[in-house]
Scaffold this motif. Structure first.
Motif, mmCIF file in Angstrom:
data_model
loop_
_atom_site.group_PDB
_atom_site.id
_atom_site.type_symbol
_atom_site.label_atom_id
_atom_site.label_comp_id
_atom_site.label_asym_id
_atom_site.label_seq_id
_atom_site.Cartn_x
_atom_site.Cartn_y
_atom_site.Cartn_z
ATOM 1 N N LEU A 166 30.166 21.688 -3.231
ATOM 2 C CA LEU A 166 29.181 20.638 -3.450
ATOM 3 C C LEU A 166 27.939 21.220 -4.109
ATOM 4 C CD1 LEU A 166 28.249 17.659 -2.936
ATOM 5 C CD2 LEU A 166 27.223 18.500 -0.800
ATOM 6 N N GLY A 167 27.689 20.823 -5.353
ATOM 7 C CA GLY A 167 26.470 21.239 -6.036
ATOM 8 C C GLY A 167 25.404 20.178 -5.894
ATOM 9 N N PHE A 168 24.149 20.601 -5.765
ATOM 10 C CA PHE A 168 23.087 19.605 -5.588
ATOM 11 C C PHE A 168 21.727 20.193 -5.934
ATOM 12 C CE2 PHE A 168 24.168 21.579 -1.571
ATOM 13 C CZ PHE A 168 22.953 21.906 -0.975
ATOM 14 N N ALA A 169 20.775 19.286 -6.093
ATOM 15 C CA ALA A 169 19.387 19.661 -6.378
ATOM 16 C C ALA A 169 18.551 19.316 -5.159
ATOM 17 C CB ALA A 169 18.878 18.923 -7.608
ATOM 18 N N ILE A 170 18.131 20.346 -4.419
ATOM 19 C CA ILE A 170 17.281 20.148 -3.248
ATOM 20 C C ILE A 170 15.900 19.673 -3.712
ATOM 21 C CG2 ILE A 170 16.199 21.287 -1.270
ATOM 22 C CD1 ILE A 170 18.500 23.293 -1.318
ATOM 23 N N LEU A 171 15.339 18.713 -3.000
ATOM 24 C CA LEU A 171 14.028 18.176 -3.356
ATOM 25 C C LEU A 171 12.989 18.625 -2.332
ATOM 26 C CD1 LEU A 171 12.662 16.184 -5.413
ATOM 27 C CD2 LEU A 171 12.865 14.452 -3.616
ATOM 28 N N TYR A 172 11.869 19.118 -2.840
ATOM 29 C CA TYR A 172 10.717 19.461 -2.004
ATOM 30 C C TYR A 172 9.516 18.636 -2.454
ATOM 31 C CZ TYR A 172 12.609 23.508 0.509
ATOM 32 O OH TYR A 172 13.321 24.326 1.351
ATOM 33 N N LYS A 173 8.597 18.376 -1.483
ATOM 34 C CA LYS A 173 7.390 17.599 -1.782
ATOM 35 C C LYS A 173 6.152 18.339 -1.288
ATOM 36 C CE LYS A 173 9.548 13.007 -1.366
ATOM 37 N NZ LYS A 173 9.387 11.670 -0.738
ATOM 38 N N TRP A 226 4.882 23.003 0.990
ATOM 39 C CA TRP A 226 6.019 22.199 0.550
ATOM 40 C C TRP A 226 6.923 21.843 1.725
ATOM 41 C CZ3 TRP A 226 6.568 20.553 -4.498
ATOM 42 C CH2 TRP A 226 5.708 21.142 -5.435
ATOM 43 N N VAL A 227 7.415 20.610 1.710
ATOM 44 C CA VAL A 227 8.302 20.110 2.761
ATOM 45 C C VAL A 227 9.601 19.643 2.123
ATOM 46 C CG1 VAL A 227 8.609 18.406 4.581
ATOM 47 C CG2 VAL A 227 6.342 19.396 4.185
ATOM 48 N N LYS A 228 10.705 20.103 2.668
ATOM 49 C CA LYS A 228 12.013 19.693 2.154
ATOM 50 C C LYS A 228 12.267 18.219 2.460
ATOM 51 C CE LYS A 228 16.937 20.887 2.623
ATOM 52 N NZ LYS A 228 17.390 19.724 3.416
ATOM 53 N N ALA A 229 12.716 17.474 1.451
ATOM 54 C CA ALA A 229 13.054 16.060 1.626
ATOM 55 C C ALA A 229 14.335 15.929 2.456
ATOM 56 C CB ALA A 229 13.216 15.389 0.275
ATOM 57 N N LYS A 230 14.542 14.738 3.009
ATOM 58 C CA LYS A 230 15.700 14.517 3.877
ATOM 59 C C LYS A 230 17.012 14.546 3.102
ATOM 60 C CE LYS A 230 13.193 11.741 7.313
ATOM 61 N NZ LYS A 230 13.084 10.420 7.983
ATOM 62 N N ARG A 231 16.952 14.165 1.834
ATOM 63 C CA ARG A 231 18.173 14.136 1.029
ATOM 64 C C ARG A 231 17.903 14.768 -0.335
ATOM 65 N NH1 ARG A 231 16.121 9.043 1.367
ATOM 66 N NH2 ARG A 231 17.463 8.540 3.124
ATOM 67 N N PRO A 232 18.935 15.281 -0.986
ATOM 68 C CA PRO A 232 18.739 15.894 -2.312
ATOM 69 C C PRO A 232 18.429 14.835 -3.375
ATOM 70 C CG PRO A 232 21.067 15.832 -1.766
ATOM 71 C CD PRO A 232 20.335 15.388 -0.531
ATOM 72 N N LEU A 233 17.887 15.299 -4.477
ATOM 73 C CA LEU A 233 17.652 14.404 -5.606
ATOM 74 C C LEU A 233 18.973 13.838 -6.112
ATOM 75 C CD1 LEU A 233 15.637 13.336 -7.825
ATOM 76 C CD2 LEU A 233 16.246 15.400 -9.123
ATOM 77 N N HIS A 234 19.998 14.688 -6.152
ATOM 78 C CA HIS A 234 21.331 14.266 -6.588
ATOM 79 C C HIS A 234 22.323 15.336 -6.157
ATOM 80 C CE1 HIS A 234 24.139 11.823 -8.775
ATOM 81 N NE2 HIS A 234 24.504 12.811 -9.572
ATOM 82 N N ALA A 235 23.571 14.946 -5.951
ATOM 83 C CA ALA A 235 24.620 15.876 -5.528
ATOM 84 C C ALA A 235 25.960 15.409 -6.079
ATOM 85 C CB ALA A 235 24.677 15.979 -4.007
ATOM 86 N N THR A 236 26.843 16.376 -6.359
ATOM 87 C CA THR A 236 28.173 16.050 -6.870
ATOM 88 C C THR A 236 29.174 17.081 -6.365
ATOM 89 O OG1 THR A 236 27.199 15.174 -8.902
ATOM 90 C CG2 THR A 236 29.560 15.582 -8.921
ATOM 91 N N ARG A 237 30.279 16.595 -5.836
ATOM 92 C CA ARG A 237 31.327 17.500 -5.344
ATOM 93 C C ARG A 237 32.106 18.123 -6.501
ATOM 94 N NH1 ARG A 237 31.776 17.859 -0.192
ATOM 95 N NH2 ARG A 237 31.010 16.203 1.201
ATOM 96 N N HIS A 238 32.724 19.251 -6.197
ATOM 97 C CA HIS A 238 33.604 19.969 -7.135
ATOM 98 C C HIS A 238 32.845 20.473 -8.365
ATOM 99 C CE1 HIS A 238 36.614 18.262 -4.561
ATOM 100 N NE2 HIS A 238 36.392 17.027 -4.989
#
Length: 560
Positions: free
Chosen positions: A212-219, A226-238
């Protein structure tokens, strides 16, 4: 012939019938910037360098990999190994320019000096804060080999060249721990930050968990905490690891660029990812909801390996920035090598930056268009060699003379598989036709950039663009992969255009006015310097007409 570069623009009238990294590798600590004692002499012959580029950016030697503009001066920061032509000892080197073509080097800006980057200073991005205050967020490797995010500031804002940078005592600002569920070995390459209407800054960082590749979001409210957001900006399997993530807005009603924080009704967003597993850059176009911080690709667009690419050849770890001086978005990309590591060491350098490209949304809204920045034209030697309304009969080869062919600029299935199966030597009804570049006079070596036109079941034409390196060099140790892309043009309604930038070991091609781009890295043995030839060819069973061919020899850029 003189030894300088060339530029070519080619338009075909098709007559049917009668008519720009990061690599995963062991990283070595590099704490001193001076050349080691055993490398005081260059181990290569610097006088004979037939493959060094004339107008593509590269440092004098060794290995390379967050551009920005500040006070009217362009800055290019890049990963650089000052000790050798292979991966390792990575620091942030720094060069500046007033025109994106001619560059002046400065001392390295960021190198291991804190606990949070003692084992390496990897990729990152620059952001311009309010008040024209630039900052850099970058990935450091800590004593435990964990990837963490750090910040650096210019020491003197009155210096337009920003020669000195200092790091914050608060580093690292973002780090993996047992609570935030971050893969400590896959947490790198922070994007340029953007600010929402709520005045909160956001930054995305590439990562993966299993496939699973994804872009972690921080604010952050202050760019330090900086605080990590609850969900990534976007994610895609494989898709595996997402490196060098880039996220930016594009206008739907203009070719102008937009500041990274721009939102609005006539705005789409682009999410680009560099896939570590394939070493290619892919992108989608979609919508960004800043209240939920969720990015959604447009319907029909594919995430990952089967999706849209910036460039279908050698082009990786790319990065864009907003050029506020000219209201455009500029794309930089890294052209990696096709020679062996042993050959890289022998010639003393590896890696080159692609020509910076102006990038914007196509009128269809379905893809991006890329075109070399107009500043490149200052290197054209005038007058050009022009060919008008030249008919190429079936099987004809036409040499273009009067230019230096080693350095110039000529302007429904899997595309790459098709280009490999139907290479330049395989004749078809309409194609292959195009250019044969960096060619030897005996045709033992050449690189072909060409089109083929097919008909689908509904009789609509499909245009395939190929860059065939299979005969590019007599050196069998080189990577001679053939690349391909489909070009979204209708050859019945518009002329096919091909623009190629040829620079000693680079063939950077733009088809369909920049709708498809393919960059190749080639190392011929005999077709070098004044022995390189340029041809237009038609290996189809039908004739084609070159409505316009313009070729310029190119002067050498100032890259010291």
């Amino acid at each position: 012939m003189a030894k300088f570069s060339l530029c070519l623009l080619l338009l075909f009238a098709v007559l049917v019938g009668h008519g720009i990294v990061e690599l995963e590798a062991t990283h070595h600590i590099y704490s001193r910037l001076q050349t080691p004692q055993n490398e005081t002499k260059t181990p290569w012959d610097y006088r004979f360098q037939p493959y060094r580029t004339g107008y593509h950016f590269q440092p004098p030697w060794h290995w390379i990999n967050g551009p920005m503009i500040y006070k009217g001066i362009y800055h290019l920061f890049y990963q650089y190994n000052p000790k050798g032509a292979v991966w390792g000892n990575i620091v942030w080197a720094h060069s500046t320019s007033r025109d994106l073509i001619n560059w002046f080097p400065h001392p390295p800006t960021i190198f291991p000096s804190q606990k949070s980057d003692v084992n390496g200073c990897w990729s990152g991005s620059a952001t311009i804060l309010p008040g024209e205050k630039p900052v850099i967020l970058y990935t450091g490797i800590d004593p435990d080999k964990k990837q963490v995010q750090n910040i650096a500031y210019p020491k003197d804002l009155s210096d337009p060249y920003l020669k000195e940078w200092v790091k914050s005592d608060k580093n690292p600002l973002m780090a993996p721990d047992n609570v935030n569920n971050i893969n400590a070995s896959s947490f790198r390459d922070p994007t340029t930050a953007w600010q929402g209407p709520d005045n909160i800054w956001r930054v995305a960082i590439g990562s993966k968990i299993n496939d699973l590749g994804f872009a972690i979001l921080y604010k952050s409210k202050d760019f330090l905490n900086w605080v990590k957001a609850k969900r990534p900006l976007h994610a895609t399997r494989h898709t595996g690891m997402w490196e060098c993530v880039d996220f930016y807005p594009v206008a739907t009603n203009s070719q102008c660029g937009l500041d990274t924080s721009t939102l609005g009704p006539n705005v789409k967003h682009v999410l680009k990812i560099s896939l570590d597993d394939t070493k290619h850059d892919y992108y989608t176009i979609g919508s960004y909801n800043y209240t939920t911080d969720k990015y959604t690709p447009d319907k029909g667009l594919i995430d990952g390996d089967a999706g849209l690419k910036y460039d279908y050849g050698k082009f990786y770890a790319s990065k864009t920035f907003f050029d506020s001086a000219k209201n455009r978005r500029i794309l930089w990309g890294w052209i990696n090598e096709s020679q062996s590591v042993a050959d890289d060491i022998k010639k003393g350098w590896a890696g080159v930056q692609a020509i910076p490209r102006n990038i914007y949304l196509d009128g269809s809204g379905k893809q991006l268009v890329q075109w070399p920045v107009s500043e490149l034209e200052q290197l054209r030697s005038s007058p050009p060699v022009n060919v008008f309304d030249k008919r190429l009969e079936a099987g004809e080869l036409h040499e273009v003379t009067g230019v230096t062919a080693a350095q110039y600029r000529p302007r429904w299935t899997h595309a790459q598989w098709l280009c490999n199966t139907k290479n330049a030597s395989v004749r078809g009804g309409l194609g292959p036709f195009g250019l044969r570049v960096l060619a030897s006079s005996d045709s033992q070596e050449y690189t072909s950039v060409f089109f083929r036109v097919f008909k689908k079941a509904d009789n609509k034409p499909v245009v395939l663009m190929c860059s065939d390196q299979s005969r590019s060099s007599l050196n069998e140790d080189n990577d001679k992969t053939t690349y391909g892309a489909f070009v979204d043009v209708d050859p019945i309604k518009e002329k096919l255009s091909l623009r190629s930038l040829i620079d000693h070991s680079i063939v950077e091609s733009f088809g369909g006015s920049g709708r498809a781009c393919i960059t190749a890295r080639v190392y011929p043995i005999t077709a070098i310097e004044d022995k390189a030839r340029l041809y237009a060819f038609n290996n189809a069973t039908e004739g084609v007409t070159i409505s316009t061919l313009s070729a310029w020899s190119m002067k050498k850029a100032q890259i010291s």
